[in-house]
Design a protein around this motif. Structure first.
Motif, PDB file in Angstrom:
ATOM      1  N   VAL A   9    -106.467 -12.331 -19.430  1.00 54.02           N
ATOM      2  CA  VAL A   9    -105.499 -11.471 -20.145  1.00 54.02           C
ATOM      3  C   VAL A   9    -104.569 -12.341 -20.983  1.00 54.02           C
ATOM      4  O   VAL A   9    -103.883 -13.211 -20.449  1.00 54.02           O
ATOM      5  CB  VAL A   9    -104.695 -10.610 -19.146  1.00 54.02           C
ATOM      6  CG1 VAL A   9    -103.606  -9.842 -19.883  1.00 54.02           C
ATOM      7  CG2 VAL A   9    -105.621  -9.636 -18.441  1.00 54.02           C
TER       8      VAL A   9
ATOM      9  N   SER B 181    -107.709  -1.592 -26.987  1.00 58.61           N
ATOM     10  CA  SER B 181    -108.406  -2.854 -26.709  1.00 58.61           C
ATOM     11  C   SER B 181    -108.814  -3.518 -28.011  1.00 58.61           C
ATOM     12  O   SER B 181    -108.880  -2.866 -29.050  1.00 58.61           O
ATOM     13  CB  SER B 181    -109.660  -2.588 -25.869  1.00 58.61           C
ATOM     14  OG  SER B 181    -110.628  -1.977 -26.691  1.00 58.61           O
TER      15      SER B 181
ATOM     16  N   SER C 220    -106.548  -3.882 -16.099  1.00 60.88           N
ATOM     17  CA  SER C 220    -107.476  -5.013 -16.097  1.00 60.88           C
ATOM     18  C   SER C 220    -108.248  -5.050 -14.778  1.00 60.88           C
ATOM     19  O   SER C 220    -107.709  -4.728 -13.723  1.00 60.88           O
ATOM     20  CB  SER C 220    -106.687  -6.310 -16.257  1.00 60.88           C
ATOM     21  OG  SER C 220    -107.494  -7.402 -15.935  1.00 60.88           O
TER      22      SER C 220
ATOM     23  N   CYS D 122    -111.060 -10.021 -14.473  1.00 61.79           N
ATOM     24  CA  CYS D 122    -110.665 -10.293 -15.869  1.00 61.79           C
ATOM     25  C   CYS D 122    -109.222 -10.772 -15.988  1.00 61.79           C
ATOM     26  O   CYS D 122    -108.807 -11.183 -17.076  1.00 61.79           O
ATOM     27  CB  CYS D 122    -110.808  -9.023 -16.714  1.00 61.79           C
ATOM     28  SG  CYS D 122    -112.447  -8.321 -16.689  1.00 61.79           S
TER      29      CYS D 122
END
Length: 834
Positions: free
Chosen positions: A18, A125, A10, A14
């Motif tokens: 998460v 992802s 990450s 960001c």
């Protein structure tokens, strides 16, 4: 940032978004544990492992029911969070939440919420709901309303709340009727190889002299199976660092102070004391784990505790909390735990005897339940589990469950029995061959024409014994087959729902059936997808026999479609929905019926999702079916001294066409070639090449079929021209799409339709003429049109019906309309609605 446990990556900016749980805490977030259904290992390109998040280079496993992909080495750590496709006895809820699975989306995938791309080919992802298929970013999926409506395919999906299956002793492959022909024989051996290879691959044994590689076992079970994980640590590492690395290798995020390492070797070595002394002196000589004589293998153990906090889950009691935490000490028994938990759940008024404590091990391949004895000390129980495996401790839960008299009912479909016997005779055969216990086994349905019965069994172990025994039982030289089938609760199916019953023949053209089976199980409920090599179409029709309205999709060649339509005809009177409409996904070589109904010349890898939408939007049409009675007047060839009895009359059903003479002869030669070397016939192109080759050998035949047969149409004698083949056609497509009748108008005959109750009779003069028809340069010789035919054979002649050829002895062939017309689905011409 990168997670040291599961490789989650990450950006710093960001991190706050998460939302994905790490592999080490994912098991604790599962609502209802459901084991996965792993097929045989295979190679999956451009996919990522859900546990360690790295790409799958070596052979790996995938779940046949949800999108989970996992390394052989990581399979032990996979979370038992598969889709819940049926109720297992006690669950009863009608609202369904999205079932999110992370990653392995195409790189063009778009988020439902923010409309930006959410897939990636570089890393794992994006999220996808396993039921309705919506896609979202990890940060966006938490905003989506939790209730799932099953998406665009909701009218075709069999809702999981309507399906009941008691599956305790059966593996997931048995429950979903997935054939195990490729299944490796011993899972244990497989796992051992996987665990050692996989860990070695991850660690890349360090050549750096300052590092050392250690084998770590997580308990007695791992030692027994020789399953270890490798860790690489500096030679001067402190004890805490080694323990931390070992815990991380097993995806455990507990405090390392609670664990210690023990040497694997039995002798007490110098270092043993150091290892077991967690408060080792800071002196580097002592603090370093490694001395010259340090063993390479260690076992990680949990230190004994005098009291602990455990979580108790309220199972299926209607309570508004996920679990309650309870402090237990060395005097706490299972009974005292139940006594303390009930008030916390607002059930203090109830009697203790009405409840039990169940230990559930959430393994990735099987969820195991065990009722604990009331007098058992709970701390000892925890100690035993940790001794066996500290990884298992992470996957073990305790549920408090009400003692209800649960009714066990396993339905087992047994086929391959002699046909046309009475229920008592079938029961006697099963008693003899399988030694069934009649107090727990009863015959609930009998299909006499097909030689099949459905058994209702009220004991898990008896059901498992019969299932295993049937596989090795032969009656009258015919092997029996058994299929576990679910019970569909028709009253719970929503009003506007018309579930799709899918039949796939994995052996049909080009062997694309395997991939389709996998795709349809993913897109629909696996309980509505049936493999035809596993008991034929009957288990599917029996499962859907009480469903008020359903449709059928047959994936296979014309022969497969005929097989399913024939089975439907035989069992129609036992179905609540006696006339389901049938769609076709053509997988064979000819696929003439598929062409006529606009499903195409053959499946070439289209998206299974759009196929299902086409089925949903297809138009209902009627089609004639025909019965052919073959009555040989002379004994079959090869009878001794010619005294043999003539063959009994044979009845076959016809959907597409019936050919006599040259057309059937080519089919027969092709059929023999395929039987000799079945492995070569796995592409449509090769199959057609063999047809051409066989045809070239027949080019010089004489045209005298008309001398060997007589034809009567609707009671009138018809004079035959000089021909080599006579073909009766029901649909305007023959021999892989050729138009044999021709399109020009003819005032002698009506324009052919598939539901006009008439067959067209056409002649061909030989192989060259057939080739010209195939090329579209000519059409056949129109002979007659009618609804009742009598053909008299004066000598043995090759005959084929819908691609199935044989040599027919002299005698009569009578063709007449069969029962009611069948409902077929014709692909709509309009573009699919977006």
């Amino acid at each position: 940032f990168i997670s040291t446990v599961c490789n989650f990556m990450s950006h710093e900016k960001c991190l706050k978004n998460v939302k994905i749980p790490c592999s080490c805490i994912a098991p604790s977030l599962v609502r209802v544990p459901v084991a996965h259904c792993f097929g045989p290992p295979g190679h999956y390109k451009r996919k990522f492992c859900t546990v360690c998040r790295k790409s799958l280079e070596s052979p790996a496993f995938r779940c046949e029911v949800c999108e989970l992909h996992v390394h052989t080495d990581c399979i032990l750590f996979a979370c038992s969070d598969c889709r819940q496709c049926h109720q297992d006895g006690h669950l009863d809820h009608d609202i369904y939440h999205h079932h999110w699975r992370e990653g392995n989306l195409s790189s063009s995938a778009r988020c439902e919420f923010c409309k930006k791309t959410c897939g990636s080919s570089e890393v794992l992802s994006g999220m996808r709901c396993e039921w309705c298929g919506i896609l979202a970013h990890a940060a966006c999926y938490v905003i989506v309303t939790p209730e799932c409506t099953f998406g665009r395919l909701r009218n075709m999906i069999l809702p999981p709340s309507c399906v009941q299956l008691f599956s305790r002793n059966f593996s997931k492959l048995h429950c979903f009727r997935i054939s195990e022909n490729l299944q490796t024989e011993s899972d244990e051996d497989d796992d051992v190889d996987g665990s050692t290879q996989g860990s070695t691959k991850d660690i890349q044994i360090s050549t750096d002299s300052s590092k050392q590689t250690l084998k770590i076992f997580d308990g007695n079970d791992a030692v027994k199976r020789n399953q270890f994980r490798l860790i690489s640590v500096p030679r001067i590492a402190k004890n805490e660092e080694v323990v931390e690395a070992a815990l991380r290798a097993y995806y455990i995020n507990d405090d390392q102070q609670e664990y210690e390492l023990q040497t694997f070797t039995q002798q007490v070595l110098l270092s043993d004391d150091v290892i077991n002394r967690n408060d080792a002196a800071e002196d580097s000589n002592l603090g370093s784990v490694f001395r010259e004589s340090v063993p390479e293998a260690w076992i990680i153990r949990a230190k004994p505790k005098d009291e602990e906090v455990i979580r108790i889950y309220p199972a299926w009691l209607k309570v508004g909390m996920a679990y309650v935490s309870l402090r237990v000490n060395k005097d706490s028994t299972v009974q005292t735990v139940i006594k303390e938990v009930l008030p916390l759940l607002g059930r203090q008024m109830e009697c203790l005897q009405n409840f039990k404590l169940v230990e559930v091990l959430m393994g990735s391949k099987q969820v195991q339940r065990m009722v604990l004895d009331n007098q058992e000390l709970i701390l000892n129980r925890l100690k035993d589990i940790r001794k066996t495996s500290i990884r298992q401790m992470n996957q073990t839960r305790f549920y408090i469950v009400e003692n209800s008299k649960s009714i066990v009912q396993v339905n087992l479909f047994v086929g391959g029995l002699p046909p046309q016997l009475s229920p008592e005779e079938y029961t006697n055969i099963l008693k003899e061959e399988l030694a069934i216990k009649t107090n727990v086994v009863s015959v609930s349905h009998v299909y006499q024409a097909q030689g099949a019965v459905v058994l209702q069994i009220s004991c898990f172990s008896e059901a498992e014994r019969i299932y295993m025994l049937v596989k090795d039982t032969v009656v009258n030289d015919k092997p029996l087959n058994a299929v576990v089938i679910p019970a569909v609760m028709a009253s719970k199916i929503p009003r506007n729902c018309c579930p799709l019953l899918v039949f796939v023949n994995p052996k049909s053209g080009g062997l694309k059936g395997r991939d389709l089976l996998y795709s349809f199980r993913k897109l629909l409920n696996p309980h509505q997808v049936f493999e035809l090599t596993n008991g034929g179409p009957l288990p599917g029709f029996h499962t859907f026999s009480q469903v008020p309205s359903f449709r059928v999709l047959v994936c296979g060649g014309d022969g497969t479609v005929g097989w399913v339509l024939g089975a439907l005809e035989e069992i129609r009177h036992k179905l609540v929905c006696s006339e389901p409409s049938v769609a076709i996904l053509p997988l064979g070589t000819g696929n003439d019926l598929g062409r006529v109904l606009r499903w195409g010349a053959g499946y070439s890898g289209e998206d299974p999702y759009s196929i299902l939408i086409s089925v949903d939007e297809a138009d209902d049409v009627l089609m004639d079916r025909w019965t052919i009675l073959l009555d040989a007047e002379e004994p079959a060839e090869g009878a001794e001294n010619g005294i043999a009895e003539p063959e009994p009359p044979k009845i076959v059903q016809m959907n597409n066409y019936c050919g006599l003479g040259i057309d059937a002869e080519l089919s027969l030669d092709f059929h023999h070639a395929r039987e000799e070397e079945p492995g070569k016939f796995n592409s449509r192109f090769h199959n057609k090449g063999v047809y051409v080759k066989v045809g070239l050998q027949k080019i010089s035949h004489t045209r005298n079929l008309h001398k060997d047969i007589k034809l009567q149409v609707d009671q009138h004698e018809v004079e035959l021209p000089s021909i080599e083949g006579l073909i009766f056609i029901n649909i305007p497509s023959w021999g892989s799409g050729a138009d044999l009748w021709g399109s020009e108008s003819d005032n002698r005959f009506e324009k052919p339709r598939i539901d006009d109750g008439l067959l067209e009779v056409v002649g061909v003069t030989g192989v060259v003429h057939m080739g010209q028809v195939q090329g579209g340069f000519r059409s056949g010789i129109r002979i007659a049109q009618g609804s009742y035919f009598r053909v008299t054979l004066l000598k043995p002649i090759p005959v084929q019906v819908d691609g199935e050829p044989w040599i027919q002895a002299p005698g009569q062939i009578i063709i007449s309309a069969a029962g009611p017309k069948v409902h077929m689905l014709k692909k709509s011409k309009q573009k699919q609605k977006k």
